[in-house]
Each structure stands twice: as C-alpha cells, then as structure tokens.
Write an enzyme that holds these catalytic residues in place. Structure first.
Site, PDB file in Angstrom:
ATOM      1  N   LEU A   1       0.848  -1.192   0.000  1.00  0.00           N
ATOM      2  CA  LEU A   1       0.000   0.000   0.000  1.00  0.00           C
ATOM      3  C   LEU A   1       0.887   1.247   0.000  1.00  0.00           C
ATOM      4  O   LEU A   1       1.681   1.457   0.925  1.00  0.00           O
ATOM      5  CB  LEU A   1      -0.904   0.005   1.231  1.00  0.00           C
ATOM      6  N   THR A   2       0.759   2.061  -1.040  1.00  0.00           N
ATOM      7  CA  THR A   2       1.554   3.279  -1.169  1.00  0.00           C
ATOM      8  C   THR A   2       0.732   4.360  -1.855  1.00  0.00           C
ATOM      9  O   THR A   2      -0.029   4.073  -2.789  1.00  0.00           O
ATOM     10  CB  THR A   2       2.856   3.014  -1.966  1.00  0.00           C
TER      11      THR A   2
ATOM     12  N   GLY B   1       4.034   0.280   4.869  1.00  0.00           N
ATOM     13  CA  GLY B   1       5.420   0.640   5.163  1.00  0.00           C
ATOM     14  C   GLY B   1       5.542   1.244   6.548  1.00  0.00           C
ATOM     15  O   GLY B   1       4.931   2.274   6.842  1.00  0.00           O
TER      16      GLY B   1
ATOM     17  N   ASP C   1       8.414   9.468   8.687  1.00  0.00           N
ATOM     18  CA  ASP C   1       9.404  10.359   8.069  1.00  0.00           C
ATOM     19  C   ASP C   1       8.878  11.763   7.857  1.00  0.00           C
ATOM     20  O   ASP C   1       9.569  12.620   7.308  1.00  0.00           O
ATOM     21  CB  ASP C   1       9.854   9.800   6.721  1.00  0.00           C
TER      22      ASP C   1
ATOM     23  N   ASN D   1       6.809  12.875   5.737  1.00  0.00           N
ATOM     24  CA  ASN D   1       6.751  13.161   4.292  1.00  0.00           C
ATOM     25  C   ASN D   1       8.084  13.636   3.702  1.00  0.00           C
ATOM     26  O   ASN D   1       8.121  14.286   2.672  1.00  0.00           O
ATOM     27  CB  ASN D   1       5.669  14.199   3.972  1.00  0.00           C
TER      28      ASN D   1
ATOM     29  N   CYS E   1       8.245   3.797  -0.502  1.00  0.00           N
ATOM     30  CA  CYS E   1       7.552   2.497  -0.544  1.00  0.00           C
ATOM     31  C   CYS E   1       7.193   2.118  -1.983  1.00  0.00           C
ATOM     32  O   CYS E   1       7.242   0.929  -2.355  1.00  0.00           O
ATOM     33  CB  CYS E   1       6.299   2.546   0.323  1.00  0.00           C
TER      34      CYS E   1
ATOM     35  N   LEU F   1      -5.038   3.452  -0.918  1.00  0.00           N
ATOM     36  CA  LEU F   1      -6.364   3.456  -0.297  1.00  0.00           C
ATOM     37  C   LEU F   1      -7.285   4.449  -1.013  1.00  0.00           C
ATOM     38  O   LEU F   1      -6.821   5.481  -1.525  1.00  0.00           O
ATOM     39  CB  LEU F   1      -6.251   3.835   1.180  1.00  0.00           C
TER      40      LEU F   1
ATOM     41  N   VAL G   1      -1.731  11.200   1.220  1.00  0.00           N
ATOM     42  CA  VAL G   1      -1.267  10.726   2.512  1.00  0.00           C
ATOM     43  C   VAL G   1      -2.079  11.446   3.577  1.00  0.00           C
ATOM     44  O   VAL G   1      -2.055  12.667   3.652  1.00  0.00           O
ATOM     45  CB  VAL G   1       0.243  11.007   2.714  1.00  0.00           C
TER      46      VAL G   1
END
Length: 540
Positions: A167-168, A190, A194, A196, A202, A216, A229
């Site tokens: 999933l990325t 993952g 971080d 972003n 990933c 997603l 994200v």
C-alpha cells in the site's frame, strides 16, 4: 510569683513557631489550587463511573458479550478468529528514522495491536523486518507476549511473492471501497515515520521487487489537493460534521487541527486526549464548550476563532498551562471570573465579539504580554493591576469614554496602546509616565487636546490622532507627524511652566509652511473629510 509567670509565658512564646506572612494574592492562589484538586478528585470518580457504565452498555449491545470482558479478550485470539485477512507492517526502514520517530512507530504498532485485540473478529496481524532500535523497544514492552505475528525475517521471506500487495500513496491502482478484501492477499504497510521527507520510498521498493501495489480510496471520502497521505493537517478544510468517539483512544496525541469544517459539537471521547498541547478548532459551527474542557490540562495553544460561542464554562480556568488563546469572531457576551486563573497566558485575542466588560480577575494574568479586544462593546477600560509584563493593548472600535491614572499605573512594560475608534474625551497625565510606550493610536475619538507631559517621553516613536475635534493643537502640526506634535507639546510645556523666553518660543514654534494652491486644496479636503475607515493599528 510574678517572676514565675513571666518565665512561663516567655517559654511558651519561644516554643511557638513564627508565623509566615502570606499575601492576599498568594492566599487566593492557594485556595484556588486546593479547590482545583478537590474538583479533580470528584471528576475522576465521575469519569470512572461513566467508564464503567459505558463498558456495561457495550457488553449488553455486543453480539458476543463474553468477548468484551477481560477474560473474553484473552480467549479472543487470532487463531480462533473467523477473519483470515492478513495485514503486515514492513519495518525495514529502522535505520532511516531517528530515536523519536522509532518511538512513534512503536506506539502506533501498540495502538494497532490494541484495536485488533478488541475486535470481535481480529485480523491476522504481522510485523516483519524487526531489527535495531524497534526490536529493543518492542522487547522492552514485552511484545513477545502479544497476540501478534512477530518476524525478524524480511517480508519477501515470510510471504509468497504473488500474495504481497504494497500500500503506497503514489500507486495509480486504487483499492475498491465496495469490494471485500481478499484473504489470499497480504496487505503491506510501510512502517516508517518520516514526516513526508522520503516521498515515494515504498512505491520504489514495490517496483524494485516487482510486487503488486495500490493505494487506499481516500479520494472518495476526503478532498485532497496534495499527496494522498492522510496526515494531521489534512483533517482541516473538509466537510466533517462530527468527530468519532473513538478519538478517545489517541491518548498520546499532541497536536490536532480540525479547522474549516462543519463541526457543531465535540464528542465526549475528545476530552480523553489529555496529552494535547495544541488544538485548532477555528472556522467551525461550535456553539458550546463542554465543562469537560478542564480535562485538557496540558494544552498550551488553543484556537476557537470564527465559531458561534456565546459563553464559556468556568472549567476553562483549569487550563493553567495555556499560553496562547484565540477566540476572535464569535458571539461572546461575557467571560467567567475563573478566566483569571490562566496565569501562564501570554497572548489573548478576543476581537470581534459582543463583550461589554472584562472580569476583574483579568488583573491576575501576571504573564500576559499582548491582548486584542478590537471591535467589541467595552465601555470600561479593563483592570490590569498585576499585568506588569503587558506590552501591547489593542482595544480599537469599542465604546470607551475615559481612562484613569490608576488604570495605567501598572502598565510599566507597555509598548503599544491602540484606542482608535472609541469615545474618549481626555487622556490622563499618567500616559506620559509609561516608561516604554512607543506607539499611541487615538484616531477617531473625541479628544480636544493631548497632555503636554507626553513630550517628556523620549521613547515615543508614533502618535496617530487624526479624526479628533482637536481645538488646542493646530491642524498643520498634526499633519506634519509625530516629531512635529512632540515639538509643539514641548514648546507648550515650557510656556506653561513659564521657563521659556521669547527666543525659545520662536525656536520651538513650528513655522507655517508655504504651500501651493493644489497643496492647499488637498489639505482642506482632508481636514473636512475626516477618514473614519482607516485600518486597525495592529502590531502583531
């Protein structure tokens, strides 16, 4: 006989401990602190009773009530679950994170485990590539006793290649929100915190190993203009009408931004986020603040601007660590007396409300440095008895008529005083004794004169006083600016004292400048058309 009595009395007086003098202010603070402790104990009892009742109600409503008891949760293991969906957190990024970020990852894993353990049908939860700092933290928290699949091996050695779906957010493939998840697929997340800073990491890993990848379906529920994200700041500027009561589980949450939504009420679970340090609820439709707000005792910054609040509960006085409070553009009519308990408050914005007066307890805000109360209905200048650190006062566009010497005496640190747009007739002489005053704005009032002693204050850099019916100061003096006004007042001060000679008066007097016809017309126009719509003289 008398000597014996004297000896006894002297001995008794020596045995008595000397009393320590305590000021009235310290006594009030001590009483307030004791009252707060008593209320906190009673609140804890009430909260425990409510938690117990919620637990009972949850057990009654559950399909299998035995699973929600402690004994039932122990028997509710993954191996006995009807759900065979596999979810894995890939922790190969340990070396790319700081100690703080690894700690945050460990907390998120613990939260996921807790939520899965309490589910009626727990999924098959895996953690792979456990090594380094994360391994030590999980071992310290006895993770080996958790009902979870812990693996030190890398992801590709635990699952078959064809089962992995990474999933990325960068993937062009989107998981369907209508179709059920596939039990033959391992959904991999993952495990990296971080902020972003490592975008696409990933996604590149999935391409390198030729794994399937997807993202997603966040776009179907939330409008996002940047990467897909879901982060803290993405909760704002949506159409949220409520927050889920499950937010009570975010006990370690320190910052929450839920601005620019459609919230009308906050759930009870919200007040369990006791670790909150910064909260932004601006630009919503909130009308009432619960008395449970006192439970957020660690909060330091609170923004409630542009809502529909009319009153605040007295429990707001429990937010003693609050340093910045913004409540501009609401419908506040009054503030509770307990507002004075916010002794750590440094910045306060109450502009654009309907306040007619501020409570006397404002004088207890000993650390207050700046206050904005523009565009209200104040008729009395507030009490700032102990606000010796106050540097900026902005009270433009109110209904003030006078200020007394006693009200200005405590303001020894005051740098900027903005009183434009009021109905003040006279300024007290005390204003000339404020040692740090640099900016004074009394535009659009009813002043006919200024105190001559202002000229003795050498720190004043700006005086704005247009729009007043000044009959004792020439208009050409005002038009030439602050330096001209100060020279004029100094000249008048020496004349009043009778210490100026005729030559001194000529030196201090400001000659009328020669002007052309165009300049004269422009001056007459500005004098007869007083500007009443100039911007607020704010210094932020």
């Amino acid at each position: 006989m008398s000597t014996v009595v004297e000896e006894e009395t002297s001995s008794t007086t020596n045995d008595v401990e000397p009393t320590v003098k305590v000021s009235k202010n310290q006594q009030r603070k001590q009483k307030r602190y004791e009252l707060m402790l008593e209320r906190r104990k009673s609140k804890r009892k009430e909260e425990k009773a409510k938690q117990k009742q919620r637990r009972i109600d949850k057990i009654r409503k559950a399909e299998d009530p035995s699973l929600l008891t402690r004994h039932g949760l122990k028997s509710n293991r993954m191996e006995n679950s009807s759900c065979r969906i596999r979810i894995c957190i890939d922790c190969r990024y340990d070396s790319m994170m700081s100690d703080k970020d690894v700690g945050s990852l460990q907390k998120q894993i613990a939260f996921c485990y807790s939520a899965n353990r309490r589910a009626l049908a727990p999924c098959q939860f895996y953690i792979t590539n456990i090594d380094g700092q994360l391994d030590k933290r999980l071992e310290k928290n006895s993770a080996k006793n958790w009902d979870i699949h812990l693996r030190n091996e890398p992801l590709e050695q635990v699952f078959p290649h064809e089962d992995i779906l990474y999933l990325t957010s960068e993937s062009e493939n989107v998981l369907s929100s209508t179709e059920p998840l596939d039990e033959r697929t391992v959904y991999v997340i993952g495990g990296i915190v971080d902020h972003n800073s490592r975008k696409g990491l990933c996604y590149q890993l999935a391409l390198q190993h030729k794994w399937r990848h997807a993202r997603l379906p966040i776009d179907e529920f939330i409008k996002m203009n940047t990467r897909r994200v879901l982060a803290c700041n993405h909760v704002h500027n949506n159409q949220l009408t409520t927050l889920p009561d499950a937010i009570r589980g975010l006990r370690a949450l320190e910052k929450l931004v839920v601005s620019q939504n459609q919230l009308t009420i906050l759930p009870d679970g919200f007040y369990f986020c006791a670790s909150l340090l910064s909260l932004n609820l601006s630009r919503n439709r909130l009308t009432k603040l619960s008395n449970k707000i006192g439970q957020l005792s660690y909060i330091q910054e609170l923004d409630l601007s542009e809502n529909e609040f009319e009153l605040f509960p007295k429990e707001i006085g429990f937010l003693t660590k609050l340093t910045k409070l913004t409540v501009a553009k609401n419908r506040l009519r009054a503030l509770p007396h307990e507002f004075g308990a916010l002794y750590n408050l440094r910045s306060l914005d109450l502009s654009y409300n309907q306040l007619t007066q501020l409570p006397e307890s404002f004088g207890d805000l000993i650390n207050l440095e700046e206050i904005y109360v523009n565009a209200n209905r104040l008729t009395i200048f507030p009490c700032f008895n102990q606000c010796s650190r106050l540097k900026e006062i902005h009270m433009a566009d109110n209904q003030l008529t006078e200020i007394t010497d006693n009200q200005l005496k405590p303001l020894l640190s005051l740098i900027s005083l903005n009183l434009r747009g009021n109905k003040i007739h006279t300024l007290p002489d005390q204003i000339s004794l404020l040692p740090n005053l640099e900016r004074l704005d009394v535009t659009n009032n009813d002043l006919s004169d200024l105190p001559s002693k202002i000229a003795l204050n050498k720190k004043i850099k700006n005086i704005s006083m247009t729009g007043n019916p000044l009959g004792k100061i020439r208009k050409d003096v005002i038009r030439l600016g602050t330096d001209s006004i100060m020279k004029y007042l100094r000249n008048r001060l020496t004349i009043d004292d009778g210490t100026a000679s005729s030559t001194d008066q000529q030196t201090f007097d400001i000659p009328k400048s020669t002007e052309t016809d165009d300049e004269r017309k422009r001056r007459l126009y500005t004098e007869h058309h007083v500007v009443r719509t100039t911007g607020t003289f704010d210094y932020r």
